[in-house]
Scaffold this motif. Structure first.
Motif, short mmCIF file in Angstrom:
data_model
loop_
_atom_site.label_atom_id
_atom_site.label_comp_id
_atom_site.label_asym_id
_atom_site.label_seq_id
_atom_site.Cartn_x
_atom_site.Cartn_y
_atom_site.Cartn_z
N LEU A 20 0.82 -1.21 0.00
CA LEU A 20 0.00 0.00 0.00
C LEU A 20 0.85 1.25 0.00
O LEU A 20 0.45 2.29 -0.54
CB LEU A 20 -0.94 0.00 1.21
CG LEU A 20 -2.06 -1.04 1.18
CD1 LEU A 20 -2.81 -1.04 2.51
CD2 LEU A 20 -3.03 -0.74 0.04
N LEU A 21 2.02 1.18 0.59
CA LEU A 21 2.92 2.32 0.64
C LEU A 21 3.40 2.70 -0.76
O LEU A 21 3.75 3.85 -1.02
CB LEU A 21 4.12 1.99 1.53
CG LEU A 21 5.06 3.14 1.90
CD1 LEU A 21 4.29 4.23 2.63
CD2 LEU A 21 6.20 2.63 2.77
N LEU A 22 3.39 1.72 -1.68
CA LEU A 22 3.82 2.00 -3.05
C LEU A 22 2.78 2.78 -3.84
O LEU A 22 3.11 3.45 -4.82
CB LEU A 22 4.12 0.68 -3.78
CG LEU A 22 5.26 -0.17 -3.21
CD1 LEU A 22 5.37 -1.46 -4.00
CD2 LEU A 22 6.57 0.59 -3.23
N ILE A 23 1.49 2.71 -3.41
CA ILE A 23 0.43 3.36 -4.17
C ILE A 23 0.59 4.88 -4.19
O ILE A 23 0.54 5.50 -5.26
CB ILE A 23 -0.95 2.97 -3.61
CG1 ILE A 23 -1.18 1.47 -3.83
CG2 ILE A 23 -2.06 3.79 -4.26
CD1 ILE A 23 -2.48 0.96 -3.22
N PRO A 24 0.80 5.57 -3.02
CA PRO A 24 1.01 7.02 -3.08
C PRO A 24 2.23 7.39 -3.92
O PRO A 24 2.22 8.39 -4.63
CB PRO A 24 1.21 7.41 -1.60
CG PRO A 24 0.56 6.32 -0.83
CD PRO A 24 0.78 5.07 -1.63
N GLY A 152 -5.47 25.14 -4.35
CA GLY A 152 -6.14 24.52 -3.22
C GLY A 152 -6.35 23.04 -3.41
O GLY A 152 -6.07 22.23 -2.53
N GLN A 153 -6.85 22.65 -4.60
CA GLN A 153 -7.08 21.25 -4.88
C GLN A 153 -5.78 20.48 -4.88
O GLN A 153 -5.68 19.37 -4.36
CB GLN A 153 -7.79 21.08 -6.22
CG GLN A 153 -9.21 21.61 -6.21
CD GLN A 153 -9.88 21.42 -7.55
OE1 GLN A 153 -9.25 21.08 -8.53
NE2 GLN A 153 -11.18 21.65 -7.58
N SER A 154 -4.74 21.05 -5.49
CA SER A 154 -3.45 20.37 -5.55
C SER A 154 -2.87 20.20 -4.15
O SER A 154 -2.36 19.13 -3.81
CB SER A 154 -2.48 21.18 -6.43
OG SER A 154 -1.23 20.58 -6.46
N ASN A 155 -2.95 21.25 -3.33
CA ASN A 155 -2.44 21.15 -1.97
C ASN A 155 -3.21 20.12 -1.16
O ASN A 155 -2.64 19.38 -0.36
CB ASN A 155 -2.52 22.53 -1.29
CG ASN A 155 -1.55 23.51 -1.91
OD1 ASN A 155 -0.55 23.11 -2.50
ND2 ASN A 155 -1.84 24.79 -1.78
N TYR A 156 -4.53 20.09 -1.36
CA TYR A 156 -5.35 19.11 -0.64
C TYR A 156 -4.97 17.69 -1.05
O TYR A 156 -4.86 16.80 -0.21
CB TYR A 156 -6.82 19.38 -0.95
CG TYR A 156 -7.77 18.41 -0.28
CD1 TYR A 156 -8.05 18.50 1.09
CD2 TYR A 156 -8.40 17.41 -1.02
CE1 TYR A 156 -8.91 17.61 1.70
CE2 TYR A 156 -9.26 16.51 -0.41
CZ TYR A 156 -9.52 16.62 0.95
OH TYR A 156 -10.37 15.73 1.55
N PHE A 157 -4.77 17.49 -2.35
CA PHE A 157 -4.38 16.18 -2.88
C PHE A 157 -3.05 15.75 -2.27
O PHE A 157 -2.90 14.61 -1.80
CB PHE A 157 -4.27 16.27 -4.40
CG PHE A 157 -3.83 15.00 -5.07
CD1 PHE A 157 -4.69 13.93 -5.22
CD2 PHE A 157 -2.53 14.89 -5.55
CE1 PHE A 157 -4.27 12.77 -5.84
CE2 PHE A 157 -2.11 13.73 -6.17
CZ PHE A 157 -2.99 12.67 -6.32
N LEU A 161 -2.26 12.57 0.36
CA LEU A 161 -1.22 11.58 0.08
C LEU A 161 -0.18 11.55 1.19
O LEU A 161 0.29 10.47 1.60
CB LEU A 161 -0.54 11.90 -1.26
CG LEU A 161 -1.32 11.52 -2.52
CD1 LEU A 161 -0.53 11.91 -3.76
CD2 LEU A 161 -1.63 10.04 -2.57
N GLY A 162 0.19 12.72 1.68
CA GLY A 162 1.18 12.79 2.75
C GLY A 162 0.69 12.09 4.02
O GLY A 162 1.45 11.34 4.66
#
Length: 422
Positions: A20-24, A152-157, A161-162
């Motif tokens: 799962l760690l590989l997905i992000p 905003g959307q990019s930062n939220y995304f 992920l983080g």
């Protein structure tokens, strides 16, 4: 006796957490392929504005020269750099693409520019990152996706992920810690002679990655993830049917809203005469164009098309950008006059658009969301002299006696089916 499956389950969980760690990481890798890349977008915008915008648009075609939209898909940087520095030399070399371009634009060679390779790369990084609308907040910068370039959307995304990566690393660390503690416990039990043969087998068993990958639980989980991703992709595709957000067709006559509505500050209603009077905003006739162009830019090739339309008594076949489904009713005057909604609310920063694009999705959900949030105002609500609709004054007066909450369009029937689907 220590259960044989406990340690194995912990091993499987560790493999799952790592997978799962590989997905992000894969998402970030995919995200990075959509950036402007190869140069400084902000520096490129400045260079483009100072050197290129007189003849070119980073979007579709303009009157003087070709639009640069998708240029990185058609030409390589190795071709573009010498072209910008000395286009005449490239044409003289017999390059087929250069010659075709030269002939298409009335054999007018582009001037040579004394720019460095890095500066040219910056320009095309800006072109590649450009989104119609010209709004700085709508352009991608290195590290942003094209789809989420709105900040905003990019930062939220990235935030999601983080957090996901952090949680998975934490889970992985906890699992390895538990496995380590259990192994120490089993070693201690073995030293004291309290461990039977089955537990010893578990303790000294070597980790078999192939066995883990073939485990039914892992295979079932992978299949489930695949099906969920496939279903999500299918759902997104179905929901996007008929949605033309970002649609920016090439018009029969290049018309710059940035020039007319922006630089010369011509009001929307001057050309779109029905925007405050009727259901439709209306497409300007050739006669409206002639109010100015009977004396301005008479020799322009584009103006000849307007003259020809008038002489032949045929309308200019403009391509409609915003087009609702036939079963949806929308009245411009109801929104602009009664609702007091500005054009930019739905159409975006028109004054900054060289080529008009559909800024909003114009979906049912988008309209409903607006009706739920938009507060109804009466004539008495405005203190700037711009009266709204006095029809609602009495309704608002009665409502304010019993409630402190404002009335929204939803409360006055804005979500009734018959409002839009008559």
């Amino acid at each position: 006796m220590f259960s044989k499956n406990r340690l194995n389950y912990l091993k499987y969980l560790s493999v799952w957490a790592f997978a799962l760690l590989l997905i992000p990481g894969a998402l970030w890798a995919q995200d990075s392929t959509k950036t402007g890349g190869g140069g400084d977008v902000e520096a490129g915008k400045t260079l483009f504005d100072n050197n290129c915008q007189q003849c070119h648009s980073p979007g579709a075609d303009v009157i003087v020269g070709p639009g640069l939209k998708g240029i990185m898909d058609r030409r390589s940087m190795e071709w573009l750099i010498p072209w910008v520095k000395n286009s005449a030399k490239v044409i003289a070399s017999g390059d087929p693409y250069a010659v075709k371009l030269y002939n298409k634009y009335n054999k007018t060679a582009m001037q040579s520019f004394n720019l460095s390779d890095e500066e040219i790369k910056n320009i095309f990084a800006y072109v590649q990152a450009y989104k119609p609308g010209g709004n700085k907040d709508e352009q991608t910068t290195p590290g942003q996706t094209t789809a989420n370039a709105g900040g905003g959307q990019s930062n939220y995304f990235n935030l999601v992920l983080g957090v996901l990566v952090f949680v998975l690393i934490l889970i992985l660390a906890v699992l390895f810690l538990i496995i380590s503690v259990l192994r120490r416990y089993l070693n201690q039990q073995e030293n004291e002679g309290k461990l039977d043969e089955e537990d010893k087998e578990i303790l000294h068993e070597k980790f078999n990655i192939g066995k883990v990958l073939r485990h039914p639980a892992l295979l079932g989980g992978v299949a489930a993830i695949f099906l969920l991703v496939f279903a999500q992709a299918g759902l997104d595709t179905l929901l996007s049917v008929g949605v033309q957000q970002g649609y920016a067709p090439t018009q029969p006559i290049p018309f710059s809203h940035k020039l007319h509505a922006g630089q010369y500050e011509i009001g929307c209603e001057y050309c779109h005469t029905g925007v405050r009077k009727g259901k439709n905003a209306g497409i300007p006739s050739a006669n409206i164009c002639m109010n100015c162009h009977n004396a301005v830019k008479q020799g322009s090739p584009s103006m000849q098309k307007i003259y020809a339309a008038i002489e032949n008594n045929k309308p200019i076949e403009w391509v409609r950008v915003h087009n609702l489904q036939d079963f949806a009713y929308f009245n411009h005057s109801q929104h602009t006059v009664v609702g007091g909604i500005e054009c930019e609310t739905c159409h975006g920063e028109i004054k900054e658009m060289e080529v008009v694009q559909q800024q909003s999705p114009l979906t049912m959900g988008w309209c409903i969301d607006c009706h739920r949030k938009t507060v109804v105002e009466g004539a008495k609500d405005k203190g700037d002299g711009k009266a709204k609709n006095a029809y609602y004054d009495r309704l608002l007066e009665i409502h304010q006696k019993d409630s402190k909450k404002p009335i929204t369009v939803e409360n006055i029937g804005g979500l009734e089916c018959g409002k839009c689907h008559y």
